[in-house]
Design an enzyme around this catalytic site. Sequence first.
Site, short mmCIF file in Angstrom:
data_model
loop_
_atom_site.label_atom_id
_atom_site.label_comp_id
_atom_site.label_asym_id
_atom_site.label_seq_id
_atom_site.Cartn_x
_atom_site.Cartn_y
_atom_site.Cartn_z
N CYS A 1 -3.62 5.43 7.27
CA CYS A 1 -3.80 5.02 8.67
C CYS A 1 -2.63 5.49 9.51
O CYS A 1 -2.75 5.72 10.69
CB CYS A 1 -3.90 3.51 8.77
SG CYS A 1 -4.65 2.76 7.34
N ASN B 1 0.80 -1.23 0.00
CA ASN B 1 0.00 0.00 0.00
C ASN B 1 0.83 1.28 0.00
O ASN B 1 0.34 2.32 -0.35
CB ASN B 1 -0.98 0.01 1.18
CG ASN B 1 -0.33 -0.35 2.49
OD1 ASN B 1 0.19 -1.46 2.64
ND2 ASN B 1 -0.31 0.58 3.42
N SER C 1 -11.18 -4.62 -0.96
CA SER C 1 -11.98 -3.55 -0.37
C SER C 1 -12.47 -2.61 -1.47
O SER C 1 -11.67 -2.12 -2.27
CB SER C 1 -11.09 -2.79 0.62
OG SER C 1 -11.81 -1.74 1.20
N HIS D 1 -13.59 0.50 -1.64
CA HIS D 1 -13.25 1.92 -1.78
C HIS D 1 -11.89 2.17 -2.42
O HIS D 1 -11.54 3.31 -2.72
CB HIS D 1 -13.38 2.66 -0.43
CG HIS D 1 -12.29 2.41 0.56
ND1 HIS D 1 -11.29 3.31 0.80
CD2 HIS D 1 -12.06 1.37 1.41
CE1 HIS D 1 -10.48 2.85 1.75
NE2 HIS D 1 -10.93 1.67 2.13
C1 LIG Z 1 -3.04 -3.32 1.82
C2 LIG Z 1 -4.23 -2.92 2.64
N1 LIG Z 1 -4.84 -3.85 3.39
C3 LIG Z 1 -5.92 -3.55 4.14
C4 LIG Z 1 -6.44 -2.28 4.17
C5 LIG Z 1 -7.66 -1.98 4.98
O1 LIG Z 1 -8.77 -1.85 4.14
P1 LIG Z 1 -10.10 -1.10 4.64
O2 LIG Z 1 -9.79 0.35 4.63
O3 LIG Z 1 -11.13 -1.46 3.63
O4 LIG Z 1 -10.42 -1.63 5.98
C6 LIG Z 1 -5.82 -1.27 3.41
C7 LIG Z 1 -6.31 0.11 3.47
O5 LIG Z 1 -5.58 1.06 3.21
C8 LIG Z 1 -4.69 -1.61 2.61
O6 LIG Z 1 -4.08 -0.69 1.86
#
Ligand SMILES: Cc1ncc(COP(=O)(O)O)c(C=O)c1O
Length: 397
Positions: free
Chosen positions: A325, A151, A199, A201
């Site tokens: 996050c 990410n 996910s 979004h």
């Molecule tokens: C690689 C990865 N995993 C999990 C998540 C979490 O997803 P969600 O925001 O739908 O809970 C994210 C969110 O940024 C992500 O980038």
Amino acid sequence: MYIYADNAATTKMSQRALDAMLPFFTDVFANPSSPHTPGQRAAEALWQAREAIAAVIGCSPREITFTSGGTEADNQALLSAAWNGAKIGKKHIVSTAFEHHAVLRVLDKLERQGFSVTLLQPDRDGLIAPMAVDQAIREDTCLVSVMTANNEIGTLQPIAEIGAICREKGVVFHTDAVQAAGHIPLDVQAQNIDMLSASAHKFHGPKGVGFLYVKRGVELHAVLEGGGQERGKRAGTENLPAVVGMAAALKESQEHIDKYREKLTIIRNRIIDGIKENVPHCALNGDRDKRLPNNINMCFEGIEGEPLLLLLDHAGIAASSGSACASGSHDASHVLRSLGLPEEVSRGSLRLTIGEEITDAQAAHIVQSVTEIVARLRSLSPVWHDCEIGKRPFFFD
Ligand SMILES: Cc1ncc(COP(=O)(O)O)c(C=O)c1O
């Protein structure tokens, strides 16, 4: 002109997905668990969405469980595989040091509960070698979890090869494909994937909805207890409008995937080259080619990422220093640290995740703004000054 270059944090809803959702607030609003006719219409729509998603990733609709997003899908996948392993005395898990916290925090918890966890370090280019996974698997390994795309730095892992190793050794293979779904083609059969999280979004669908693919034969456990929705594996009335929007967005992304990849790869590389030509002592984080088409992640020596973001915002550019996050926290990114970058250097990071709508003029504005702002911040930086007068060495050439 405001440029949104933070698509890894979240994406704008597609008009098609929004249009698909609207009737499910006011017209087909009944509970899909209700046996009456309106309820059955809702149940039928839920099934169609499941079929559409399954068709995109190459599985059966029954192998899809709807969740509240990527975090829940990751939690449920990891906990299920761990509980399955514990039943047969296998309590070792292999993963990587640069996973999202939705994976790493679950692994921390499992470790406190008596599981042992091996976290593989990526190489300097942000890649995990299949051989390293092979060597880390033990007799008591119950799960391997390696993300499809990171990410922060967008690097793409050799998922099919890692999956093949796991399959040969009889170990369940989970991949967090939250950043990959809708951006690169996924095929759970060809890639030997047993569990996959996604996910909506992140691919122009609504927030608060996602899905977990679990291959038939791998037992999935409920993490939320309650009603019997999702075959008893995920209690709670289904968020039907969101699920319908997610299916429409994934289908639409799939239709555009090649065109999107072509266009964004060209513009992405132009931005990387432009910044590198104009800004000394900076580097691209992660492999240049094995990365998401829209991801640019760079470190600039002698500055901090936070003021860079602030000034970019003033210049009309929404960017990030890492994952959404983690922003707001002053800890250096665990992803950049896992690449072997010193803490000081990793604090000067910038993530730009461009969108399909980007124009050549916008790309040029990004290059120009980054160049000017980095120079301005460096002129005020004592660290940069020390490097310039030779009091401390530069990390990047
Ligand atoms: C690689 C990865 N995993 C999990 C998540 C979490 O997803 P969600 O925001 O739908 O809970 C994210 C969110 O940024 C992500 O980038």
